[in-house]
Design a protein around this motif. Structure first.
Motif, PDB file in Angstrom:
ATOM      1  N   HIS A   1     -14.013  20.930  20.426  1.00 30.54           N
ATOM      2  CA  HIS A   1     -14.177  19.477  20.598  1.00 30.54           C
ATOM      3  C   HIS A   1     -14.885  18.786  19.430  1.00 30.54           C
ATOM      4  CE1 HIS A   1     -16.067  15.829  22.309  1.00 30.54           C
ATOM      5  NE2 HIS A   1     -14.916  15.713  22.924  1.00 30.54           N
ATOM      6  N   ALA A   2     -15.944  19.375  18.928  1.00 32.92           N
ATOM      7  CA  ALA A   2     -16.734  18.736  17.870  1.00 32.92           C
ATOM      8  C   ALA A   2     -15.933  18.534  16.589  1.00 32.92           C
ATOM      9  CB  ALA A   2     -17.987  19.548  17.578  1.00 32.92           C
TER      10      ALA A   2
ATOM     11  N   GLU B   1     -20.229  14.261  17.077  1.00 34.79           N
ATOM     12  CA  GLU B   1     -21.322  14.252  18.052  1.00 34.79           C
ATOM     13  C   GLU B   1     -20.947  13.578  19.374  1.00 34.79           C
ATOM     14  OE1 GLU B   1     -24.354  15.753  17.589  1.00 34.79           O
ATOM     15  OE2 GLU B   1     -23.422  16.528  15.762  1.00 34.79           O
ATOM     16  N   ARG B   2     -19.853  12.829  19.388  1.00 35.73           N
ATOM     17  CA  ARG B   2     -19.447  12.111  20.610  1.00 35.73           C
ATOM     18  C   ARG B   2     -18.842  13.093  21.603  1.00 35.73           C
ATOM     19  NH1 ARG B   2     -15.428   7.757  18.823  1.00 35.73           N
ATOM     20  NH2 ARG B   2     -15.616   7.159  20.991  1.00 35.73           N
ATOM     21  N   ASP B   3     -19.387  13.165  22.806  1.00 36.41           N
ATOM     22  CA  ASP B   3     -18.855  14.065  23.824  1.00 36.41           C
ATOM     23  C   ASP B   3     -17.867  13.296  24.699  1.00 36.41           C
ATOM     24  OD1 ASP B   3     -18.222  15.919  25.726  1.00 36.41           O
ATOM     25  OD2 ASP B   3     -20.288  16.359  26.296  1.00 36.41           O
TER      26      ASP B   3
ATOM     27  N   ARG C   1     -15.242  14.928  26.230  1.00 36.81           N
ATOM     28  CA  ARG C   1     -14.472  15.924  26.987  1.00 36.81           C
ATOM     29  C   ARG C   1     -14.024  15.409  28.348  1.00 36.81           C
ATOM     30  NH1 ARG C   1     -18.467  20.739  25.416  1.00 36.81           N
ATOM     31  NH2 ARG C   1     -19.845  19.014  25.829  1.00 36.81           N
TER      32      ARG C   1
END
Length: 156
Positions: A20-21, A26-28, A30
């Protein structure tokens, strides 16, 4: 870079989520990767790989970018998420994904495109402007106090 854009699978999105990163920093985000969208709108959920990749993961392999979208009953092609991996940024891949989505949405009867983002996402605003989208900030779009930037573009 030559890429191959194909309909996304649940396995593709699971690969994206495991790394994901590399797509979102840094934005999560998911929680926005709804596998049901891929299951139900497979022709408008897309992944891009290097043309010679053959689906292999590893450095330079696997999913370079993806777009999750669908066509609404009012014939709007809605882009829910679009991202490119950190090693594929600046290559035009986001534009290629949007072009492939636009064609897939047209085949399903779309006459316009739409997407949204948070007000602080200046990169997304600049990207969508460069694609010819009308950009408008809408108060309470996602509920009270939840202002969003809304992108709209008619399809000719």
């Amino acid at each position: 870079m030559a890429v191959r854009i194909t309909p996304a699978t649940v396995t593709d999105i699971r690969q994206v989520l495991s790394d994901h990163a590399r797509y979102w920093g840094e934005r999560d985000l998911r929680h926005l990767h709804l596998l049901a969208l891929v299951q139900e709108f497979g022709e408008t959920c897309l992944v891009a790989r290097a043309a010679d990749d053959g689906g292999h993961e590893g450095e330079g392999g696997g999913v370079l970018g993806y777009l999750i979208g669908f066509v609404t009953p009012d014939r709007t092609g809605y882009v829910h998420l679009v991202a490119t991996r950190d090693d594929a940024r600046g290559t035009g891949l986001g534009r290629e994904l949007y072009a492939a989505f636009t064609e897939a949405a047209r085949r399903q009867g779309a006459v316009r495109l739409k997407a949204i983002t948070s007000t602080g996402n200046t990169g997304s605003v600049a990207f969508h402007r460069s694609l010819g989208f009308e950009v408008r900030t809408e108060e309470d779009y996602n509920g009270p106090g939840e202002t969003r930037v809304v992108f709209r573009r008619a399809l000719s």
